[in-house]
Design an enzyme around this catalytic site. Structure first.
Site: not given
Length: 299
Positions: A96, A216, A244
């Protein structure tokens, strides 16, 4: 040595495994710490790698200064850790926001070529807010964060999963998230809002593995396609059962992909338990199993 001093700021570093083994360095996402990778770090250490987890300044167990909460400072901290630990031939794994940071690091802070492979996990690259609507969404997120950080963190974590996490895992991740300073949490969202890493992404020349959950909702799957097209020679692995949070939803698959990528010369084989035939990849074995309807083991 769990802390490394970087210009007077104590950066927490967790090391597991053989100090002479191939290093795999983990950069966490917003608003977490290295602890989200503990399962992968342990498994890779068991397989003979040197697992290194870094808590970015302002997050986790690292110090939380007012100054230096941005990509430049975080990348400088990563470089200092790699030098302090004398790490070479590094596989740098960024999840991320950590994936955006890893991209920025590879483009601007690795002049001595310590990183030889890059892994982007659900990375918001090239830009987390490429449209006015998404930029406004980041502004709204900052306002919500400032109003009630624990509640905002909990909502963010729930959104990160395709299948709902257990109450215990949810609470654990909320605790990790709320350990970040409010200053660093806001600055992280601001960096995600303001940074466009297209030039950095397109400058990457080292082998790159892109891993992304197809469900996601935080960083949509189409980001992976953009990265695959822009980074020459990169490879994409779809995580078919993940949102995610692939390090939890498909944790063993992530370990296997990281191990193969970090040590490309390793002879990994996968054996069918029923017929004894071996395959060069887990995907090939999975195809055999689906065709033959037999039970398998990985060897």
């Amino acid at each position: 040595m769990p802390f490394i001093d970087v210009d007077g700021v104590q950066i927490f570093v967790q090391e597991w495994g053989n100090s002479n083994a191939k290093p795999v360095v983990f950069l966490h996402g917003w608003p977490f710490s290295h602890r989200i990778f503990e399962y992968q770090m342990r498994e890779l250490a068991e397989e003979g790698f040197r697992s290194v987890g870094i808590d970015l300044r302002g997050f986790g167990a690292s110090e939380k200064p007012w100054q230096g909460n941005d990509y430049d400072a975080w990348a400088s901290d990563v470089k200092a850790v790699l030098h302090n630990l004398s790490l070479q031939d590094v596989t740098l794994v960024g999840f991320s926001m950590g994936g955006a940071l890893a991209t920025y690091f590879a483009a601007h802070h690795d002049s001595d070529r310590r990183v030889s492979r890059l892994v982007l996990l659900a990375a918001p690259v090239p830009s987390s807010a490429p449209t006015p609507e998404l930029r406004q969404a980041k502004e709204d997120a900052i306002k919500s964060l400032l109003a009630d950080k624990p509640a905002f963190d909990e909502g963010f974590i729930k959104k990160a999963f395709h299948a709902a996490p257990s109450p215990q895992l949810l609470q654990f991740l909320v605790n990790v998230g709320t350990s970040a300073s409010l200053r660093a949490s806001v600055r992280g969202l601001e960096e995600l809002r303001d940074r466009d890493l297209r030039a950095e992404m397109e400058s990457i020349t080292i082998p790159t593995l892109i891993c992304h959950g197809v469900f996601d909702q935080v960083v949509p799957f189409q980001f992976a396609g953009i990265q695959l097209k822009a980074i020459g020679g990169s490879r994409l692995v779809r995580f078919e059962e993940s949102g995610h949070a692939m390090m939890y939803e498909e944790r063993d698959k992530l370990v296997a992909e990281l191990a193969r990528f970090a040590d490309p010369l390793a002879e990994a084989t996968f054996k069918c338990a029923t017929c004894g035939v071996t395959f060069p990849s887990e995907a090939a074995l999975d195809g055999h199993v689906r065709a033959m309807h037999v039970e398998l083991v990985s060897q």
